[in-house]
Scaffold this motif. Sequence first.
Motif, mmCIF file in Angstrom:
data_model
loop_
_atom_site.group_PDB
_atom_site.id
_atom_site.type_symbol
_atom_site.label_atom_id
_atom_site.label_comp_id
_atom_site.label_asym_id
_atom_site.label_seq_id
_atom_site.Cartn_x
_atom_site.Cartn_y
_atom_site.Cartn_z
ATOM 1 N N PRO A 23 0.820 -1.217 0.000
ATOM 2 C CA PRO A 23 0.000 0.000 0.000
ATOM 3 C C PRO A 23 0.852 1.264 0.000
ATOM 4 C CG PRO A 23 -0.066 -1.078 2.149
ATOM 5 C CD PRO A 23 0.783 -1.942 1.270
ATOM 6 N N GLU A 24 0.244 2.365 -0.444
ATOM 7 C CA GLU A 24 0.954 3.652 -0.422
ATOM 8 C C GLU A 24 0.824 4.256 0.977
ATOM 9 O OE1 GLU A 24 0.116 7.673 -2.730
ATOM 10 O OE2 GLU A 24 0.701 6.037 -4.077
ATOM 11 N N PRO A 25 1.932 4.677 1.570
ATOM 12 C CA PRO A 25 1.823 5.244 2.925
ATOM 13 C C PRO A 25 1.106 6.590 2.942
ATOM 14 C CG PRO A 25 4.080 5.404 2.109
ATOM 15 C CD PRO A 25 3.325 4.609 1.097
ATOM 16 N N ILE A 26 0.334 6.825 3.996
ATOM 17 C CA ILE A 26 -0.398 8.087 4.151
ATOM 18 C C ILE A 26 0.278 8.965 5.199
ATOM 19 C CG2 ILE A 26 -2.670 9.092 4.745
ATOM 20 C CD1 ILE A 26 -3.902 6.407 3.861
ATOM 21 N N VAL A 27 0.928 8.309 6.165
ATOM 22 C CA VAL A 27 1.523 9.038 7.290
ATOM 23 C C VAL A 27 2.944 8.516 7.510
ATOM 24 C CG1 VAL A 27 1.377 9.330 9.814
ATOM 25 C CG2 VAL A 27 -0.696 9.497 8.406
ATOM 26 N N GLU A 28 3.865 9.433 7.856
ATOM 27 C CA GLU A 28 5.244 9.007 8.098
ATOM 28 C C GLU A 28 5.730 9.412 9.495
ATOM 29 O OE1 GLU A 28 8.560 10.936 6.368
ATOM 30 O OE2 GLU A 28 7.451 12.749 5.886
ATOM 31 N N SER A 38 2.630 -2.376 24.625
ATOM 32 C CA SER A 38 2.230 -2.174 23.223
ATOM 33 C C SER A 38 1.785 -0.749 22.945
ATOM 34 C CB SER A 38 1.075 -3.122 22.867
ATOM 35 O OG SER A 38 1.379 -4.438 23.227
ATOM 36 N N GLY A 39 1.779 0.106 23.973
ATOM 37 C CA GLY A 39 1.129 1.418 23.874
ATOM 38 C C GLY A 39 1.693 2.352 22.824
ATOM 39 N N TRP A 40 3.015 2.335 22.606
ATOM 40 C CA TRP A 40 3.546 3.286 21.624
ATOM 41 C C TRP A 40 3.122 2.898 20.206
ATOM 42 C CZ3 TRP A 40 7.114 3.599 17.510
ATOM 43 C CH2 TRP A 40 7.418 4.906 17.114
ATOM 44 N N LEU A 41 3.187 1.609 19.900
ATOM 45 C CA LEU A 41 2.754 1.183 18.555
ATOM 46 C C LEU A 41 1.254 1.421 18.383
ATOM 47 C CD1 LEU A 41 4.337 -2.109 17.194
ATOM 48 C CD2 LEU A 41 4.893 0.245 16.650
ATOM 49 N N TYR A 42 0.456 1.117 19.419
ATOM 50 C CA TYR A 42 -0.979 1.435 19.357
ATOM 51 C C TYR A 42 -1.154 2.928 19.073
ATOM 52 C CZ TYR A 42 -3.358 -2.737 21.472
ATOM 53 O OH TYR A 42 -3.905 -3.962 21.755
ATOM 54 N N GLY A 43 -0.378 3.759 19.796
ATOM 55 C CA GLY A 43 -0.492 5.215 19.673
ATOM 56 C C GLY A 43 -0.156 5.701 18.278
ATOM 57 N N VAL A 44 0.861 5.085 17.669
ATOM 58 C CA VAL A 44 1.225 5.473 16.299
ATOM 59 C C VAL A 44 0.047 5.192 15.359
ATOM 60 C CG1 VAL A 44 2.740 4.901 14.349
ATOM 61 C CG2 VAL A 44 3.716 5.235 16.623
ATOM 62 N N GLY A 93 -5.717 16.837 11.306
ATOM 63 C CA GLY A 93 -4.564 17.642 11.704
ATOM 64 C C GLY A 93 -3.373 17.307 10.830
ATOM 65 N N GLU A 94 -2.263 18.040 11.079
ATOM 66 C CA GLU A 94 -1.062 17.892 10.244
ATOM 67 C C GLU A 94 0.129 17.337 11.026
ATOM 68 O OE1 GLU A 94 -0.302 19.008 6.868
ATOM 69 O OE2 GLU A 94 -2.488 18.806 6.738
ATOM 70 N N VAL A 95 0.119 17.532 12.354
ATOM 71 C CA VAL A 95 1.282 17.122 13.160
ATOM 72 C C VAL A 95 0.806 16.361 14.398
ATOM 73 C CG1 VAL A 95 3.287 17.890 14.486
ATOM 74 C CG2 VAL A 95 2.620 19.139 12.424
ATOM 75 N N ALA A 96 1.339 15.145 14.558
ATOM 76 C CA ALA A 96 1.000 14.346 15.742
ATOM 77 C C ALA A 96 2.275 14.037 16.519
ATOM 78 C CB ALA A 96 0.334 13.046 15.327
ATOM 79 N N LEU A 97 2.137 14.025 17.832
ATOM 80 C CA LEU A 97 3.237 13.664 18.715
ATOM 81 C C LEU A 97 2.808 12.384 19.435
ATOM 82 C CD1 LEU A 97 5.900 14.914 19.678
ATOM 83 C CD2 LEU A 97 4.568 16.273 21.301
ATOM 84 N N VAL A 98 3.625 11.338 19.301
ATOM 85 C CA VAL A 98 3.317 10.086 20.002
ATOM 86 C C VAL A 98 4.463 9.818 20.979
ATOM 87 C CG1 VAL A 98 2.702 7.658 19.799
ATOM 88 C CG2 VAL A 98 2.082 9.248 17.972
ATOM 89 N N VAL A 99 4.139 9.847 22.257
ATOM 90 C CA VAL A 99 5.155 9.767 23.310
ATOM 91 C C VAL A 99 4.916 8.504 24.137
ATOM 92 C CG1 VAL A 99 6.158 10.983 25.298
ATOM 93 C CG2 VAL A 99 5.073 12.300 23.454
ATOM 94 N N ALA A 100 5.998 7.843 24.516
ATOM 95 C CA ALA A 100 5.902 6.754 25.505
ATOM 96 C C ALA A 100 6.800 7.142 26.660
ATOM 97 C CB ALA A 100 6.362 5.441 24.901
ATOM 98 N N THR A 101 6.245 7.142 27.866
ATOM 99 C CA THR A 101 7.068 7.526 29.010
ATOM 100 C C THR A 101 6.787 6.590 30.182
ATOM 101 O OG1 THR A 101 7.783 9.360 30.397
ATOM 102 C CG2 THR A 101 5.453 9.368 29.753
ATOM 103 N N LEU A 107 4.779 12.569 13.913
ATOM 104 C CA LEU A 107 4.190 11.969 12.714
ATOM 105 C C LEU A 107 3.595 13.080 11.846
ATOM 106 C CD1 LEU A 107 4.501 9.405 14.435
ATOM 107 C CD2 LEU A 107 2.252 8.679 13.649
ATOM 108 N N ARG A 108 3.725 12.910 10.530
ATOM 109 C CA ARG A 108 3.180 13.900 9.593
ATOM 110 C C ARG A 108 2.620 13.172 8.383
ATOM 111 N NH1 ARG A 108 7.342 18.999 9.824
ATOM 112 N NH2 ARG A 108 5.441 20.214 9.891
ATOM 113 N N PRO A 109 1.789 13.861 7.591
ATOM 114 C CA PRO A 109 1.326 13.245 6.350
ATOM 115 C C PRO A 109 2.526 12.880 5.467
ATOM 116 C CG PRO A 109 0.031 15.194 6.856
ATOM 117 C CD PRO A 109 1.162 15.168 7.839
ATOM 118 N N SER A 110 2.412 11.757 4.766
ATOM 119 C CA SER A 110 3.528 11.240 3.968
ATOM 120 C C SER A 110 3.543 11.866 2.574
ATOM 121 C CB SER A 110 3.362 9.729 3.857
ATOM 122 O OG SER A 110 4.063 9.224 2.779
ATOM 123 N N ASP A 111 4.736 11.810 1.945
ATOM 124 C CA ASP A 111 4.842 12.238 0.539
ATOM 125 C C ASP A 111 4.451 11.096 -0.401
ATOM 126 O OD1 ASP A 111 6.872 10.424 0.833
ATOM 127 O OD2 ASP A 111 8.501 11.797 0.341
#
Length: 330
Positions: free
Chosen positions: A4-9, A118-124, A136-144, A171-175
């Motif tokens: 598949p073509e990626p939508i988010v990177e 598994s939380g960070w991968l779930y979050g992504v 939105g255009e910008v996502a922050l996924v944090v594991a602490t 994370l941002r929209p992909s090219d």
Amino acid sequence: MKTPEPIVEIAATGRYLPSNVVTNDDLASVVDTTDEWIQSRTGIRERRIGPDDLLAAEMGRQAAAQAMERAGVEAGEVDIIVVSTATPDRWLPSTACDIQALLGCDNALAFDLQAACSGWLYGVTMAEGFLAAGRGEVALVVATEKMSNILDWTDRSTCVLFGDGSGAAVLRPSDGQRGILSAHHRSDGHLAELLHRPAGGVRQPLDDTALQSHDHLLKMSGREIFKNAVRSMAEASDKALQQAGLTGDDIDLMIPHQANIRIIEATAKYAGIPMEKVYVNVDRYGNMSSASIPVALDEAIEEGRVRPGMNILSATFGAGLTWGAMVWRT
Ligand code: ACO
């Protein structure tokens, strides 16, 4: 299946690790254990343990700020903050809201996600969906994860396994070239008691009995967890590879959850990926729960092991039970 073509990177990453190193020999003076036992069963040599008053939010802020700087993102540009933590600083409100305030991301929505390791991968995947829907255009996924505060330091079968740390990604929209190709996540709540903290919530309120029996701290059935971890990570890797139209041969680097070297080796073997292509840092940090993968990814990037055009596979497993895998192209 066609790739598949990626939508988010994943645009950039960051990490924070407390400076205090605790070796296996140090632990041998706390519980009845040896460096030989810990290394041969788990591959762990040392871990980072922060001071008691170091907050999960402060650790997350440092990892997130580094990822934002590398991505060239200002605080006001962040649209969503997803924080994975099994060690929130308090029950209400979320650690994500504390991190939002510390960073000054005043235009974002922020919330915690509880899926243990598994939380960070779930979050992504949650953030990917948010961005893919155009919210939105910008996502922050944090594991602490401040694991040292929830460990039973009298229980040698658990306290030697974990460490503190934090990792983050922007994370941002992909090219259309780089980005997430596939993800597969599952849970099984029937097996909750294999890895849990029984007391401290509505089901078993914190009282003197709970405190004396250490029921407010982490409890684990190690052997059962081990078997389920290998089975689930292998199954999730299979599914994610299939969805991405790839096989283990196409994977340039595997960045698995870092709980135990034997679990990592078994998962890589099942996916047909040689250990030279697997990033391992469990020896230096132990199991940092959901922070393990983003910290490993950040280190792998810094060490030049992640290069443009690579296919990367991550697989994870944790309390819940929860598990999952993701494939992405750099
Ligand atoms: N030092 C010395 N001896 C120990 C220690 C220790 N730290 N811990 C346990 N032992 C003893 C046990 O008491 C037991 O003794 P006994 O036979 O006299 O009763 C003996 O060692 C063997 O115990 P086992 O459970 O058989 O050891 P095993 O080889 O299964 O290894 C381990 C235990 C390392 C916990 C393993 O089961 C494991 O890694 N499980 C998965 C744990 C995990 O990864 N959890 C997190 C995943 S999910 C997440 O990341 C949150």
